[in-house]
Design a protein around this motif. Structure first.
Motif, PDB file in Angstrom:
ATOM      1  N   ASP A  37      19.576  74.995  63.240  1.00  0.00           N
ATOM      2  CA  ASP A  37      20.264  74.472  61.923  1.00  0.00           C
ATOM      3  C   ASP A  37      20.126  75.108  60.524  1.00  0.00           C
ATOM      4  OD1 ASP A  37      21.215  72.421  64.001  1.00  0.00           O
ATOM      5  OD2 ASP A  37      19.441  70.844  63.150  1.00  0.00           O
ATOM      6  N   LEU A  38      19.170  75.651  60.225  1.00  0.00           N
ATOM      7  CA  LEU A  38      18.794  76.398  59.139  1.00  0.00           C
ATOM      8  C   LEU A  38      19.378  77.609  58.847  1.00  0.00           C
ATOM      9  CD1 LEU A  38      16.917  75.926  56.690  1.00  0.00           C
ATOM     10  CD2 LEU A  38      15.177  77.481  57.846  1.00  0.00           C
ATOM     11  N   VAL A  39      19.434  78.428  60.029  1.00  0.00           N
ATOM     12  CA  VAL A  39      20.185  79.443  60.113  1.00  0.00           C
ATOM     13  C   VAL A  39      21.295  79.532  61.154  1.00  0.00           C
ATOM     14  CG1 VAL A  39      19.949  81.966  60.091  1.00  0.00           C
ATOM     15  CG2 VAL A  39      17.986  80.556  59.501  1.00  0.00           C
ATOM     16  N   HIS A  93      27.148  80.430  60.105  1.00  0.00           N
ATOM     17  CA  HIS A  93      26.924  80.548  58.606  1.00  0.00           C
ATOM     18  C   HIS A  93      27.783  81.194  57.944  1.00  0.00           C
ATOM     19  CE1 HIS A  93      24.445  79.923  55.005  1.00  0.00           C
ATOM     20  NE2 HIS A  93      24.853  81.071  54.475  1.00  0.00           N
ATOM     21  N   PRO A  94      28.707  80.898  56.894  1.00  0.00           N
ATOM     22  CA  PRO A  94      29.720  81.604  56.347  1.00  0.00           C
ATOM     23  C   PRO A  94      29.290  82.897  55.904  1.00  0.00           C
ATOM     24  CG  PRO A  94      29.244  79.514  55.235  1.00  0.00           C
ATOM     25  CD  PRO A  94      28.513  79.404  56.406  1.00  0.00           C
ATOM     26  N   GLY A  95      29.994  84.009  56.068  1.00  0.00           N
ATOM     27  CA  GLY A  95      30.023  85.240  54.940  1.00  0.00           C
ATOM     28  C   GLY A  95      29.160  86.158  55.635  1.00  0.00           C
ATOM     29  N   LEU A  96      28.343  85.906  56.813  1.00  0.00           N
ATOM     30  CA  LEU A  96      27.481  86.889  57.470  1.00  0.00           C
ATOM     31  C   LEU A  96      28.459  87.900  57.992  1.00  0.00           C
ATOM     32  CD1 LEU A  96      24.764  84.584  59.105  1.00  0.00           C
ATOM     33  CD2 LEU A  96      24.882  85.714  56.856  1.00  0.00           C
ATOM     34  N   ILE A  97      27.854  89.191  57.824  1.00  0.00           N
ATOM     35  CA  ILE A  97      28.802  90.304  58.319  1.00  0.00           C
ATOM     36  C   ILE A  97      28.126  91.490  59.197  1.00  0.00           C
ATOM     37  CG2 ILE A  97      30.173  90.587  56.169  1.00  0.00           C
ATOM     38  CD1 ILE A  97      28.507  92.717  55.112  1.00  0.00           C
ATOM     39  N   HIS A  98      26.835  91.211  59.491  1.00  0.00           N
ATOM     40  CA  HIS A  98      26.140  91.940  60.172  1.00  0.00           C
ATOM     41  C   HIS A  98      26.024  91.184  61.779  1.00  0.00           C
ATOM     42  CE1 HIS A  98      22.944  94.997  61.316  1.00  0.00           C
ATOM     43  NE2 HIS A  98      22.312  93.927  61.824  1.00  0.00           N
ATOM     44  N   SER A 123      22.792  88.978  62.832  1.00  0.00           N
ATOM     45  CA  SER A 123      22.112  88.789  61.522  1.00  0.00           C
ATOM     46  C   SER A 123      21.428  87.661  61.507  1.00  0.00           C
ATOM     47  CB  SER A 123      23.399  88.612  60.500  1.00  0.00           C
ATOM     48  OG  SER A 123      22.989  88.974  59.200  1.00  0.00           O
ATOM     49  N   HIS A 181      17.651  88.380  62.514  1.00  0.00           N
ATOM     50  CA  HIS A 181      16.902  88.991  61.415  1.00  0.00           C
ATOM     51  C   HIS A 181      16.528  87.884  60.495  1.00  0.00           C
ATOM     52  CE1 HIS A 181      18.009  92.569  63.326  1.00  0.00           C
ATOM     53  NE2 HIS A 181      19.245  92.541  62.802  1.00  0.00           N
ATOM     54  N   LEU A 182      17.432  86.914  59.846  1.00  0.00           N
ATOM     55  CA  LEU A 182      17.132  86.136  58.837  1.00  0.00           C
ATOM     56  C   LEU A 182      15.906  85.105  59.489  1.00  0.00           C
ATOM     57  CD1 LEU A 182      20.807  85.360  57.826  1.00  0.00           C
ATOM     58  CD2 LEU A 182      19.160  86.548  56.598  1.00  0.00           C
ATOM     59  N   TYR A 190      12.123  94.453  57.145  1.00  0.00           N
ATOM     60  CA  TYR A 190      13.519  94.200  57.533  1.00  0.00           C
ATOM     61  C   TYR A 190      14.199  95.295  58.201  1.00  0.00           C
ATOM     62  CZ  TYR A 190      17.359  90.459  57.152  1.00  0.00           C
ATOM     63  OH  TYR A 190      18.101  89.595  57.523  1.00  0.00           O
ATOM     64  N   THR A 210      24.496  96.536  56.129  1.00  0.00           N
ATOM     65  CA  THR A 210      24.926  95.018  56.079  1.00  0.00           C
ATOM     66  C   THR A 210      23.913  93.948  56.571  1.00  0.00           C
ATOM     67  OG1 THR A 210      25.635  95.204  58.489  1.00  0.00           O
ATOM     68  CG2 THR A 210      27.418  96.067  56.943  1.00  0.00           C
ATOM     69  N   ALA A 211      22.769  94.402  57.032  1.00  0.00           N
ATOM     70  CA  ALA A 211      21.953  93.494  57.490  1.00  0.00           C
ATOM     71  C   ALA A 211      21.301  93.141  56.267  1.00  0.00           C
ATOM     72  CB  ALA A 211      20.681  94.218  58.476  1.00  0.00           C
ATOM     73  N   ASP A 256      23.320  90.643  54.181  1.00  0.00           N
ATOM     74  CA  ASP A 256      23.269  89.555  54.679  1.00  0.00           C
ATOM     75  C   ASP A 256      22.079  88.657  54.297  1.00  0.00           C
ATOM     76  OD1 ASP A 256      25.789  89.603  55.898  1.00  0.00           O
ATOM     77  OD2 ASP A 256      25.063  89.504  57.931  1.00  0.00           O
ATOM     78  N   ARG A 306      22.486  87.464  50.633  1.00  0.00           N
ATOM     79  CA  ARG A 306      23.620  86.395  50.683  1.00  0.00           C
ATOM     80  C   ARG A 306      23.089  85.295  50.993  1.00  0.00           C
ATOM     81  NH1 ARG A 306      29.313  85.323  51.355  1.00  0.00           N
ATOM     82  NH2 ARG A 306      29.278  82.997  51.877  1.00  0.00           N
ATOM     83  N   TYR A 307      22.259  85.371  52.372  1.00  0.00           N
ATOM     84  CA  TYR A 307      21.677  84.071  52.948  1.00  0.00           C
ATOM     85  C   TYR A 307      20.678  83.465  51.728  1.00  0.00           C
ATOM     86  CZ  TYR A 307      19.129  81.004  55.919  1.00  0.00           C
ATOM     87  OH  TYR A 307      18.648  79.809  56.386  1.00  0.00           O
TER      88      TYR A 307
END
Lengths: 139, 139, 139
Positions: free
Chosen positions: A69-71, A75-80, A88, A91-92, C52, C58-59, C62, C65-66
């Protein structure tokens, strides 16, 4: 005073938490160190470490659920996302938990609390082999 | 080269942050170590550590407020709530902050920045006694 | 057995991640330590550390951005904003990542995985000079 660095591999079956307390304790026992510091380090950017409640499996079920739910993978806008929707986000989720964790040693034992277990947190959907490095320093 | 592991207890009055910088500094002073590493470790899964802004109390008020929003007690789907609505959320808030924190030592002092204080972050609503373990290694 | 504590400064151009792996590796090389533990510590409460993905930019895009989404500058109820809308949020983003990171040393090298880089994570909009302290312990 000793300084030892060793590693072990842990296979995962995809997303989830995998306890590694016994593996770390076994390395400590073999080292003969009685007082000092154990540092656990995961050599990956899509898996992490967390010390978590080790008694009731519902605690970890909530951890897994909450991180979805948190990540969220949408999620909008992630490109990796070259390797998929869990690229992505893996990694987050790693960045929000830990890559290294240090646990004091006394009387030859990791000074974990009663309900603390050390877990590898796998963030990719596919099974992986993960390498955990352990540094042991002390007398 | 010395390796020392000691612990102390800190009583909490429920949710919030409690500074422990002085307790850790006192252990360091007593150890006589001038250069090395101090590691602070909390033996619990419903309390954590955070190094935070130590000057303006509004900074920590925002921290408390933000974590209520980030991990709300009515987050949908949480099932580990046998001990109340602050049960699973206390573990999740712990996982998002830190269980261990390592601070370099030089000239016999913790190398904290001017505005850094070490805080125990209590995530349960009820008062608790928390155990903090400190490893000191160095010359 | 050696224990060394050193520091370096890193200028930032405002929000973003700045790789410091080479700076830490250079200190390790100069120390002559072959086996032990390197601990990286940032002396600030509005900047943090994160290990990271170091290959595909791009990683990290993101990641930036996140964190804007996770801890938005217009998050309701934040009151620690005397220095601007990036004041309290910079502390919160720091608390969600790391102040210290410990990396085992073997064969004279940081035991980072192939895709791991050590980054300073600047959370303020304006450029800053940040101080990073490194503890090296081992043989």
């Amino acid at each position: 005073m000793k300084a030892i660095t060793e590693s072990f591999e842990i296979p995962t079956r995809g997303k989830g938490t995998y306890e590694i307390t016994d593996e770390v304790s076994a390395l400590l026992k073999r080292s003969g160190i009685k007082t000092g510091l154990a540092t656990v380090f995961v050599q990956h950017t899509s898996a992490s470490l967390v010390i978590y409640e080790n008694a009731d499996p519902t605690a970890r079920a909530d951890l897994h659920r909450y991180f979805e739910d948190l990540v969220p993978e949408d999620h909008p806008g992630l490109i990796h996302t070259a390797e998929g929707p869990d690229d992505s986000t893996s990694h987050l989720r790693m960045a929000l938990t830990r890559t290294s964790e240090s646990i004091p040693i006394a009387e030859g034992r990791l000074q974990l609390g009663t309900w603390q277990g050390i877990y590898l947190f796998e963030h990719r959907s596919a099974p992986h082999r993960r390498t955990v490095v352990v540094s042991l320093i002390g007398n």
